[in-house]
Scaffold this active site. Structure first.
Site, mmCIF file in Angstrom:
data_model
loop_
_atom_site.group_PDB
_atom_site.id
_atom_site.type_symbol
_atom_site.label_atom_id
_atom_site.label_comp_id
_atom_site.label_asym_id
_atom_site.label_seq_id
_atom_site.Cartn_x
_atom_site.Cartn_y
_atom_site.Cartn_z
ATOM 1 N N GLU B 70 0.703 -1.397 -0.153
ATOM 2 C CA GLU B 70 -0.124 0.159 -0.011
ATOM 3 C C GLU B 70 0.837 1.163 0.125
ATOM 4 O O GLU B 70 0.232 2.228 -0.624
ATOM 5 C CB GLU B 70 -0.987 0.087 1.078
ATOM 6 C CG GLU B 70 -2.199 -0.873 1.128
ATOM 7 C CD GLU B 70 -1.799 -2.398 1.391
ATOM 8 O OE1 GLU B 70 -0.539 -2.670 1.997
ATOM 9 O OE2 GLU B 70 -2.729 -3.228 1.171
ATOM 10 N N PHE B 93 -9.276 -1.492 2.317
ATOM 11 C CA PHE B 93 -9.778 -1.256 3.644
ATOM 12 C C PHE B 93 -9.279 -0.009 4.471
ATOM 13 O O PHE B 93 -7.961 0.079 4.432
ATOM 14 C CB PHE B 93 -9.777 -2.495 4.791
ATOM 15 C CG PHE B 93 -10.704 -3.665 4.314
ATOM 16 C CD1 PHE B 93 -11.883 -3.784 4.843
ATOM 17 C CD2 PHE B 93 -10.368 -4.644 3.505
ATOM 18 C CE1 PHE B 93 -12.690 -4.910 4.514
ATOM 19 C CE2 PHE B 93 -10.812 -5.713 3.219
ATOM 20 C CZ PHE B 93 -12.186 -5.888 3.678
ATOM 21 N N ASP B 95 -8.707 0.746 7.006
ATOM 22 C CA ASP B 95 -8.042 0.284 8.080
ATOM 23 C C ASP B 95 -6.281 0.201 7.729
ATOM 24 O O ASP B 95 -5.385 0.383 8.542
ATOM 25 C CB ASP B 95 -8.326 -0.947 8.826
ATOM 26 C CG ASP B 95 -9.609 -1.072 8.848
ATOM 27 O OD1 ASP B 95 -10.098 -1.408 9.988
ATOM 28 O OD2 ASP B 95 -10.480 -1.139 8.085
ATOM 29 N N HIS B 139 -10.523 -4.539 10.179
ATOM 30 C CA HIS B 139 -11.087 -4.374 8.724
ATOM 31 C C HIS B 139 -12.247 -3.717 9.133
ATOM 32 O O HIS B 139 -13.397 -4.160 8.153
ATOM 33 C CB HIS B 139 -11.511 -5.720 8.319
ATOM 34 C CG HIS B 139 -10.169 -6.481 7.699
ATOM 35 N ND1 HIS B 139 -9.094 -6.894 8.062
ATOM 36 C CD2 HIS B 139 -10.161 -6.750 6.476
ATOM 37 C CE1 HIS B 139 -7.844 -7.323 7.095
ATOM 38 N NE2 HIS B 139 -8.795 -7.367 5.967
HETATM 39 C C1 LIG Z 1 -2.151 -4.150 4.589
HETATM 40 C C2 LIG Z 1 -3.143 -5.051 3.810
HETATM 41 N N1 LIG Z 1 -3.314 -5.301 2.649
HETATM 42 C C3 LIG Z 1 -4.212 -5.862 1.901
HETATM 43 C C4 LIG Z 1 -4.856 -6.761 2.746
HETATM 44 C C5 LIG Z 1 -6.159 -7.855 2.322
HETATM 45 N N2 LIG Z 1 -5.473 -9.043 1.918
HETATM 46 C C6 LIG Z 1 -6.075 -9.919 3.023
HETATM 47 S S1 LIG Z 1 -5.057 -11.186 2.759
HETATM 48 C C7 LIG Z 1 -4.510 -10.796 1.281
HETATM 49 C C8 LIG Z 1 -3.693 -11.622 0.333
HETATM 50 C C9 LIG Z 1 -2.465 -12.210 1.028
HETATM 51 O O1 LIG Z 1 -1.746 -12.929 0.386
HETATM 52 P P1 LIG Z 1 -0.321 -13.836 0.655
HETATM 53 O O2 LIG Z 1 0.326 -13.076 1.575
HETATM 54 O O3 LIG Z 1 0.140 -14.576 -0.373
HETATM 55 O O4 LIG Z 1 -1.289 -14.779 1.650
HETATM 56 P P2 LIG Z 1 -2.197 -16.176 1.601
HETATM 57 O O5 LIG Z 1 -3.491 -15.451 1.481
HETATM 58 O O6 LIG Z 1 -1.875 -16.747 0.292
HETATM 59 O O7 LIG Z 1 -2.074 -16.963 2.526
HETATM 60 C C10 LIG Z 1 -4.780 -9.561 0.923
HETATM 61 C C11 LIG Z 1 -4.567 -8.773 -0.241
HETATM 62 C C12 LIG Z 1 -4.827 -6.794 4.083
HETATM 63 N N3 LIG Z 1 -5.435 -7.827 4.995
HETATM 64 N N4 LIG Z 1 -3.891 -5.941 4.833
#
Ligand SMILES: Cc1ncc(C[n+]2csc(CCOP(=O)(O)OP(=O)(O)O)c2C)c(N)n1
Ligand SMILES: [Mg+2]
Lengths: 322, 333
Positions: B70, B93, B95, B139
């Site tokens: 981000e 989000f 947050d 969130h």
């Molecule tokens: C700072 C932040 N950005 C975006 C998100 C939304 N989000 C939650 S899980 C995710 C994907 C994460 O992917 P990865 O690190 O590969 O983990 P996996 O879900 O495959 O276990 C995203 C974009 C978040 N929770 N926090």
């Protein structure tokens, strides 16, 4: 195989517990009785289990939004986790945190984390505590392929190298961050290679092979305990379910998960490995299967029957309530 | 006029502006969703479906899926805005503001003033707010009070589909950085929304119910609660005037004061925070500028000073809702 048969059975019990916990949650979630969002770890069990296998209660881990597997592997109470996921007062966080915030500081579990890239910076803090106190504990962070691109993660790795902190950065590459493929979002050819560029040893392993992950983790943990500084592991696996429960997964080829379940199932691989070695018999594993099933059953029925928080709990656990 | 959802209204606003101006680009995590996967490239169309389909018309060069990073998204958006593009950067989000505040707070918000008026930063940050999604403490927040306190930012809180479209088009055409906050629980709400493009100027409140007895100022999802209570109290001949500022910066204080001058009573309902909320800010402004118009103390209906809890029973109690609003109104009649 350097593990004793008791150790192999312990590893199997942990992996099986995670699998059963997650597959059961998949079914329970479909009833609509679980509030909010759950992210299932099925398919990646070997990683959490192998990484946490040699950790003690006083060692720390920092987890992700997909944290159930890490929590179970670190020794969190399965009933307490289930209660928390159902939003019950007796849950590990009193029903205030839910799936994405399961934490158990008594077991060195610094929390699932709903902020992607949240764990590595906390883990280096836990590692600093260890270094300052000289208590030879280690801190592990879990991060996904998607999370591996987050600035906080790069900063944590550099800091750990600079301060020679006793930690291990574990990257679980399951091919996707939400709907975006790792091949697109990770610019470098490998996450391990990028970690190595920060000045620490980094290994890439097959995350569906418990033993490969365990070897890498043992080396990293030993290095950290001996005060030699951080290291990193990239473990490749797949997630058997969607990003979250309810994800239509249109970004995946239709047969992708079915194929992965056939060809990249860490649990059946482990079963094959240990029974072929002769150290463990299929009957011993089946006994564990039955015990785990009974435990998850009772965790679910306990959670379903349990009371939600009391309304007054809204204003507890804050330093000052307005 | 067709009935459209808040989600669709936003999607139309983006499509209109992308057609109209080739400098408009969208960037964020899974705004298309599917890059590098084995299935569809437009699998998500935004985590909550707002940008669905846009990649097919405008291509991956303008509907840009980013890594999860981000601070680079917001920094890149600020940088391309000051060099001529009109980015709409999505922060999934609100947050997650925690990991990318600097490019917004110290960079984009300050360029115009700090550079002596020489910079333009036509940046829109689209983000989601709101409790009630059972998504727990990281969130579910609604930190528009933080953005509202930052000079240089414009802060927009559409409460319905019609406003969502007109305000987003205005946001994209605006030359200042705009924080555009969409409430997660409003995406499926519907309203009459014209097919063509239109703008709603910033700093113009909407009066969603007229009444002479008490003024309620509400934002975003809270407007629906205020309307609901106003309709209910009408049966008792209590006439509630509901004012939706639509933008908290700039704030249409004139309309609020005009209403309070008529009713003499003010209640504010605000999901942002217990301390230093937008409601508290508006209450202070009214007390400063229209104290003599008030016949009763100002009442604030706010969440408690706690993180957002997970368990539904606690989260429901956390959210400032119609019951508490009604009680607050009755307490000053
Ligand atoms: C700072 C932040 N950005 C975006 C998100 C939304 N989000 C939650 S899980 C995710 C994907 C994460 O992917 P990865 O690190 O590969 O983990 P996996 O879900 O495959 O276990 C995203 C974009 C978040 N929770 N926090
Ligand atoms: Mg991933």
């Amino acid at each position: 195989m350097q593990l004793t048969s008791d150790e192999l059975l312990r590893a199997y019990r942990t992996m099986k517990s995670i699998r059963e916990f997650e597959e059961r949650l998949h079914a329970e979630n479909a009833t609509g009785d679980i509030p909010g969002f759950i992210h299932l770890y099925a398919g990646q069990e070997a990683i959490a289990t192998a990484v946490c296998f040699d950790l003690g209660t006083r060692d720390h881990i920092g987890s992700t939004h997909r944290g159930h597997g890490h929590s179970i592997a670190k020794g969190c109470d399965i009933r307490g986790m289930m209660l928390e996921i159902f939003g019950r007062r007796a849950g590990l966080c009193g029903g205030k945190g839910g799936s994405m915030h399961i934490a158990d500081l008594d077991h060195g579990m610094l929390g699932a984390n709903a902020i992607v890239g949240g764990a590595p910076i906390l883990a280096i803090g836990a590692a600093l505590t260890s270094k300052v106190r000289g208590d030879r504990t280690v801190a592990i962070s879990f991060t996904g392929d998607g999370g591996s691109n987050q600035g906080t993660v790069f900063e944590a790795m550099n800091m750990a190298v600079v301060l020679k902190l006793p930690c291990v950065f574990v990257f679980e590459n399951n091919g996707y961050g939400e709907a975006t493929g790792a091949s697109y979002a990770v610019g470098a050819p490998s996450i391990a290679g990028r970690a190595a560029a920060f000045g620490m040893p980094a290994t890439a392993v097959d995350g569906t092979d418990f033993f490969a992950v365990h070897d890498a983790a043992r080396a990293g943990i030993a290095r950290a305990r001996n005060g030699e500084g951080p290291s990193a592991i990239e473990a490749t696996a797949v997630r058997f379910h969607g990003h979250f429960e309810g994800d239509a997964q249109r970004y995946r080829a239709r047969d992708e998960t079915a194929n992965c379940r056939r060809s990249m199932d860490c649990l059946s691989r482990f079963r094959g490995q240990v029974t072929q070695s002769g150290l463990v018999s299929p009957g011993q594993l089946e006994l564990i299967d039955a015990e785990v099933l009974a435990l998850i059953d009772s965790a679910v029925s306990g959670a379903r029957a349990a009371a939600p928080p009391a309304i007054d709990d809204l204003l507890t656990d804050v330093y000052l309530a307005y | 006029m067709a009935t459209k959802s808040y989600r669709q209204a936003l999607n139309e606003a983006l499509a209109h502006e992308m057609r109209r101006d080739p400098d408009v680009v969208i960037m964020g995590e899974d705004v298309a969703g599917g890059a590098g996967g084995t299935g569809e490239v437009d699998a998500y169309g935004g985590p909550l479906g707002v940008t669905k389909g846009l990649i097919h018309e405008f291509g991956a060069g303008r509907v840009i899926d980013t890594p999860i990073t981000e601070s680079a998204i917001m920094g890149m958006a600020a940088g391309c805005a000051m060099t001529g593009l009109r980015p709409v950067a999505e922060l999934m989000f609100a947050d997650f503001l925690g990991v990318c505040l600097d490019p917004i707070y110290n960079q984009a918000a300050k360029f115009r003033y700090m550079f002596g008026g020489k910079a333009r930063t036509p940046l829109v940050v689209r983000t989601t707010i709101g409790a009630g999604f059972r998504a727990a403490a990281q969130h579910s927040q609604s930190p528009y009070h933080l953005f509202t306190s930052i000079p240089g930012l414009k802060v927009v809180l559409p409460s319905n589909a019609y406003d969502a479209k007109g305000l987003l088009i205005q946001a994209i055409r605006d030359d200042d950085p705009v924080i555009f906050l969409e409430h997660k629980l409003l995406y499926d709400t519907v309203a009459e929304v014209p097919d063509e493009a239109y703008v709603i100027p910033f700093g113009e409140a909407a009066i969603t119910r007229t009444g002479k007895d008490v003024t309620v100022v509400a934002m975003s999802r809270m407007v629906h609660f205020a309307n609901e209570v106003a309709d209910r109290l009408l049966a008792e001949r209590i006439a509630v005037e509901v004012v939706d500022p639509r933008t908290t910066s700039p704030l249409d204080l004139d309309t609020i004061i005009e209403s309070v001058s008529k009713t003499g009573r003010l209640v504010l309902i605000d999901e942002s925070a217990n301390r230093c909320s937008v409601a508290a800010d508006i209450a202070a402004l009214v007390a400063e500028h229209a104290f003599t118009a008030l016949k009763a103390p100002i009442r604030l209906v706010l969440p408690p000073h706690t993180p957002v809890p997970f368990a539904p029973i606690l989260e429901d109690a956390y959210i400032p809702g119609p019951a508490r609003l009604e009680a607050a109104i009755r307490s000053i009649l």
